[in-house]
Design an enzyme around this catalytic site. Structure first.
Site, PDB file in Angstrom:
ATOM      1  N   HIS A  28      67.848  17.939  55.433  1.00 58.90           N
ATOM      2  CA  HIS A  28      69.112  18.565  55.824  1.00 58.90           C
ATOM      3  C   HIS A  28      68.950  19.333  57.136  1.00 58.90           C
ATOM      4  O   HIS A  28      69.828  19.304  57.989  1.00 58.90           O
ATOM      5  CB  HIS A  28      69.615  19.497  54.713  1.00 58.90           C
ATOM      6  CG  HIS A  28      70.104  18.727  53.517  1.00 58.90           C
ATOM      7  ND1 HIS A  28      71.262  19.026  52.852  1.00 58.90           N
ATOM      8  CD2 HIS A  28      69.595  17.650  52.881  1.00 58.90           C
ATOM      9  CE1 HIS A  28      71.437  18.161  51.856  1.00 58.90           C
ATOM     10  NE2 HIS A  28      70.431  17.329  51.854  1.00 58.90           N
ATOM     11  N   ASP A 122      76.093  23.142  55.825  1.00 57.53           N
ATOM     12  CA  ASP A 122      75.617  21.993  55.053  1.00 57.53           C
ATOM     13  C   ASP A 122      76.611  21.793  53.903  1.00 57.53           C
ATOM     14  O   ASP A 122      76.810  22.700  53.084  1.00 57.53           O
ATOM     15  CB  ASP A 122      74.218  22.399  54.546  1.00 57.53           C
ATOM     16  CG  ASP A 122      73.485  21.306  53.827  1.00 57.53           C
ATOM     17  OD1 ASP A 122      74.125  20.347  53.397  1.00 57.53           O
ATOM     18  OD2 ASP A 122      72.251  21.442  53.685  1.00 57.53           O
ATOM     19  N   SER A 291      60.510  13.525  52.167  1.00 55.57           N
ATOM     20  CA  SER A 291      59.891  14.846  52.002  1.00 55.57           C
ATOM     21  C   SER A 291      59.989  15.378  50.578  1.00 55.57           C
ATOM     22  O   SER A 291      59.394  16.390  50.256  1.00 55.57           O
ATOM     23  CB  SER A 291      60.558  15.829  52.957  1.00 55.57           C
ATOM     24  OG  SER A 291      61.915  16.004  52.578  1.00 55.57           O
ATOM     25  N   CYS A 346      53.272  12.583  58.905  1.00 56.44           N
ATOM     26  CA  CYS A 346      53.167  12.140  60.300  1.00 56.44           C
ATOM     27  C   CYS A 346      54.452  12.531  61.018  1.00 56.44           C
ATOM     28  O   CYS A 346      55.394  13.010  60.382  1.00 56.44           O
ATOM     29  CB  CYS A 346      52.965  10.629  60.366  1.00 56.44           C
ATOM     30  SG  CYS A 346      54.440   9.704  59.924  1.00 56.44           S
ATOM     31  N   SER A 368      65.759   8.793  57.117  1.00 58.10           N
ATOM     32  CA  SER A 368      64.802   7.705  57.363  1.00 58.10           C
ATOM     33  C   SER A 368      65.544   6.423  57.701  1.00 58.10           C
ATOM     34  O   SER A 368      65.161   5.685  58.614  1.00 58.10           O
ATOM     35  CB  SER A 368      63.910   7.485  56.135  1.00 58.10           C
ATOM     36  OG  SER A 368      63.065   8.595  55.960  1.00 58.10           O
ATOM     37  N   ASP A 387      71.708   9.371  46.822  1.00 57.80           N
ATOM     38  CA  ASP A 387      72.403   8.437  47.721  1.00 57.80           C
ATOM     39  C   ASP A 387      71.600   7.180  48.033  1.00 57.80           C
ATOM     40  O   ASP A 387      72.130   6.215  48.589  1.00 57.80           O
ATOM     41  CB  ASP A 387      72.736   9.157  49.038  1.00 57.80           C
ATOM     42  CG  ASP A 387      71.500   9.705  49.747  1.00 57.80           C
ATOM     43  OD1 ASP A 387      70.518  10.047  49.053  1.00 57.80           O
ATOM     44  OD2 ASP A 387      71.508   9.797  50.987  1.00 57.80           O
ATOM     45  N   GLN A 388      70.303   7.205  47.685  1.00 62.68           N
ATOM     46  CA  GLN A 388      69.399   6.160  48.196  1.00 62.68           C
ATOM     47  C   GLN A 388      69.746   4.763  47.673  1.00 62.68           C
ATOM     48  O   GLN A 388      69.592   3.766  48.382  1.00 62.68           O
ATOM     49  CB  GLN A 388      67.952   6.542  47.842  1.00 62.68           C
ATOM     50  CG  GLN A 388      67.555   7.871  48.486  1.00 62.68           C
ATOM     51  CD  GLN A 388      66.499   8.630  47.704  1.00 62.68           C
ATOM     52  OE1 GLN A 388      65.823   8.057  46.854  1.00 62.68           O
ATOM     53  NE2 GLN A 388      66.346   9.930  47.979  1.00 62.68           N
TER      54      GLN A 388
HETATM   55  O1  UPG Z   1      55.658  11.756  57.204  1.00 63.07           O
HETATM   56  C1  UPG Z   1      56.860  12.016  57.360  1.00 63.07           C
HETATM   57  C2  UPG Z   1      57.869  11.716  56.422  1.00 63.07           C
HETATM   58  C3  UPG Z   1      59.167  12.078  56.707  1.00 63.07           C
HETATM   59  N1  UPG Z   1      59.465  12.719  57.866  1.00 63.07           N
HETATM   60  C4  UPG Z   1      60.866  13.109  58.173  1.00 63.07           C
HETATM   61  O2  UPG Z   1      61.451  13.695  57.024  1.00 63.07           O
HETATM   62  C5  UPG Z   1      62.823  13.344  56.966  1.00 63.07           C
HETATM   63  C6  UPG Z   1      63.088  12.793  55.584  1.00 63.07           C
HETATM   64  O3  UPG Z   1      64.463  12.691  55.391  1.00 63.07           O
HETATM   65  P1  UPG Z   1      65.113  11.568  54.448  1.00 63.07           P
HETATM   66  O4  UPG Z   1      64.614  10.253  54.802  1.00 63.07           O
HETATM   67  O5  UPG Z   1      66.595  11.745  54.483  1.00 63.07           O
HETATM   68  O6  UPG Z   1      64.537  11.864  53.024  1.00 63.07           O
HETATM   69  P2  UPG Z   1      64.499  13.199  52.091  1.00 63.07           P
HETATM   70  O7  UPG Z   1      63.577  14.156  52.658  1.00 63.07           O
HETATM   71  O8  UPG Z   1      64.206  12.674  50.752  1.00 63.07           O
HETATM   72  O9  UPG Z   1      66.045  13.733  52.201  1.00 63.07           O
HETATM   73  C7  UPG Z   1      66.962  14.238  51.264  1.00 63.07           C
HETATM   74  O10 UPG Z   1      68.158  14.472  52.041  1.00 63.07           O
HETATM   75  C8  UPG Z   1      68.785  13.314  52.602  1.00 63.07           C
HETATM   76  C9  UPG Z   1      70.025  13.793  53.346  1.00 63.07           C
HETATM   77  O11 UPG Z   1      70.916  14.422  52.487  1.00 63.07           O
HETATM   78  C10 UPG Z   1      69.155  12.309  51.513  1.00 63.07           C
HETATM   79  O12 UPG Z   1      69.679  11.139  52.100  1.00 63.07           O
HETATM   80  C11 UPG Z   1      67.910  11.984  50.680  1.00 63.07           C
HETATM   81  O13 UPG Z   1      68.258  11.093  49.627  1.00 63.07           O
HETATM   82  C12 UPG Z   1      67.342  13.278  50.123  1.00 63.07           C
HETATM   83  O14 UPG Z   1      66.220  13.018  49.298  1.00 63.07           O
HETATM   84  C13 UPG Z   1      63.076  12.306  58.067  1.00 63.07           C
HETATM   85  O15 UPG Z   1      63.751  12.926  59.139  1.00 63.07           O
HETATM   86  C14 UPG Z   1      61.693  11.894  58.504  1.00 63.07           C
HETATM   87  O16 UPG Z   1      61.581  11.602  59.888  1.00 63.07           O
HETATM   88  C15 UPG Z   1      58.491  12.997  58.785  1.00 63.07           C
HETATM   89  O17 UPG Z   1      58.755  13.561  59.852  1.00 63.07           O
HETATM   90  N2  UPG Z   1      57.208  12.648  58.498  1.00 63.07           N
END
Ligand code: UPG
Length: 469
Positions: A28, A122, A291, A346, A368, A387-388
């Site tokens: 977020h 948010d 994350s 990473c 992602s 949402d995935q």
């Molecule tokens: O090694 C890593 C792994 C992840 N990321 C970053 O972490 C973020 C992860 O975000 P996301 O892919 O949205 O996953 P979540 O952290 O699981 O996000 C939560 O929030 C999102 C937005 O509401 C939802 O879509 C997801 O389902 C929810 O789990 C991204 O920007 C990635 O670039 C890194 O920088 N390095």
């Protein structure tokens, strides 16, 4: 055109001040922070509020264009972990007060010019709308998930469907219907749903008519039909302002805009880059489940052997807390063969943009998914929940930028053979070639959306022009 002129005036005069607040979680903070940087680049003063006393930006954070403030969420040092429901309840009780106090202090500080007039929040902190209005500010929700997923939550809010929901849901004529397994889940392990999570998602629409605008991290071209549907349902104007990816990966108009989010110093990054540098173009699978997701041991094992048996090099992010779930034999084997590298974290965008990365195996978190879309990287979808599951459907059947690994509905598990087959199909098969073409097309469209005069850029200009008017 007029919006653009007014934005230019704002740049010179710093006429508007916006407060932005996000849940203190990576998925977020990242999009709201990127949006804040876009606002700042158009001359708006932005104060970014993090409701947490234990989440801090590292000192080298590239956030110099905006101010960062921390407010308490009531968490006491050394306190036992609370359940999800307890966390959500207490967070709201405490932050309603600390946020109101913060806004009052800002309004009462004569040296702070211009005073804030808007709180961008948010959207899952739906109660922040009232906090803003009570303090005399406009409240503007920022939705961090897709319009399609939010369309489902809209229906839940209006009691037209319930969660757990049963498909097929045939909402938008131009789009495929969503089957049960493709609807957002919010499921507990026994197949029910977390009641507070459900109400939090549905309540994003509570009193929404009082919001002057609605911001959403998508772009018009990506979700045209659903956006149209949603615009016909809600009163306030909806402004798609995404993708909220650092400018350096898209239009390159913002300076110093490479870093992203909270964990900026990644000790393993040099090792990742060195490993990737030694690989062929488009030869590596990047694997990450975001994350938050915590996969079961059995699922981790299936992924591990699925990757290994595909015989394609992989870079897998397994957070420290999850590493104990990896089979020891698998770790031994990859240490000997150099086929894979496992790291704790990473800089995802730097990895995705690397020429060696040929696909991304993901849990389909929205950030992602968008990051891959913006960098033209095809996806292998192993969705977990929230949402995935819906994102995975769109990845495969609407945007056609990836392949979904089949999931056993009851156990929510994908097996190693299906994982291996999906990887091979994407990396080596005919279908993979079509997907790669689509990914390249979406990359271009994402870039256009945020470039000067693109759909999201115009929406941000419009928002800024309204602020300074
Ligand atoms: O090694 C890593 C792994 C992840 N990321 C970053 O972490 C973020 C992860 O975000 P996301 O892919 O949205 O996953 P979540 O952290 O699981 O996000 C939560 O929030 C999102 C937005 O509401 C939802 O879509 C997801 O389902 C929810 O789990 C991204 O920007 C990635 O670039 C890194 O920088 N390095």
């Amino acid at each position: 055109m007029e919006d653009r002129r007014e934005t230019a005036a704002a740049i010179n005069e710093k006429k508007a001040h916006v407060l932005v607040i996000s849940y203190a979680i990576q998925g977020h903070i990242n999009p709201l922070l990127q949006f804040s940087k876009r606002l700042a680049s158009k001359g708006v003063k932005v104060t970014f509020i993090i409701p947490s006393t234990r989440t801090k930006f590292p000192p080298n954070a590239a956030t110099s264009s905006i101010d960062i403030a921390y407010i308490s969420d009531g968490y006491e040092e050394g306190e036992n972990l609370l359940s999800l429901d307890e966390l959500i309840t207490r967070f709201r009780l405490v932050v309603q007060n600390t946020l109101a106090k913060f806004i009052r202090n800002q309004l009462e500080s004569p040296e702070l010019q211009p005073p804030p007039t808007v709180l961008v929040y948010d959207s899952v902190m739906f109660w922040a709308l009232d906090v803003a209005l009570e303090q005399g500010l406009q409240g503007v929700p920022f939705f961090t998930q897709t319009c399609m997923v939010n369309a489902v939550y809209y229906l839940v809010h209006h009691a037209q469907i319930q969660i757990p929901a049963t498909g097929p849901l045939d909402l938008i004529p131009e789009l495929p219907a969503l089957e049960t397994s493709e609807l957002p889940t919010l499921a507990t392990v026994d197949g029910g749903a977390y009641p507070l999570l459900v109400s939090m998602c549905a309540n994003q629409f509570l009193k929404l008519e009082k919001a002057k605008w609605i911001l959403i991290n998508t772009f018009s071209e990506l979700e045209a039909q659903v956006l149209k549907w949603m615009m016909s349902k809600v009163q306030s104007p909806i402004l798609p302002v995404g993708p909220t990816i650092p400018s350096i990966y898209l239009d390159q108009r913002l300076e110093n805009d490479k870093e992203y989010g909270l964990q900026l110093f990644v000790p393993e990054m040099d090792a990742c880059m060195k490993w990737l540098d030694s690989r062929e173009v488009d030869s590596v699978i990047y694997v990450s489940f975001g994350s938050l997701a915590s996969l079961g041991e059995e699922q981790m094992e299936e992924i591990a052997w699925g990757l290994k048996s595909s015989n394609i090099p992989f870079l897998w992010v397994v957070r420290e807390s999850e590493k104990k779930k990896l089979p020891a034999k698998f770790l031994d084997e990859i240490a000997q063969s150099d086929i894979g590298l496992v790291v704790g974290w990473c800089s995802q965008l730097e990895v995705l943009v690397h020429k060696a990365v040929g696909c991304f195996m993901t849990h389909c978190g929205w950030n992602s998914t968008l990051e891959a879309l913006c960098l033209g990287v095809p996806l292998i979808a192993i969705a977990q929940w929230t949402d995935q599951t819906t994102n995975a459907k769109f990845i495969e059947d609407v945007w056609k930028v990836g392949i979904r690994v089949p999931v056993d509905g009851k156990k929510r598990m994908s097996n190693r053979n299906d994982i291996m087959t999906s990887i091979r199909e994407l990396m080596e098969g005919e279908r993979g070639k079509d997907i790669r073409k689509n990914s390249a097309r979406w990359r271009e469209m994402a870039k256009q959306a945020v470039s000067e005069g693109g759909s999201s850029d115009r929406n941000i200009d419009h928002f800024v022009a309204q602020l300074v008017r």
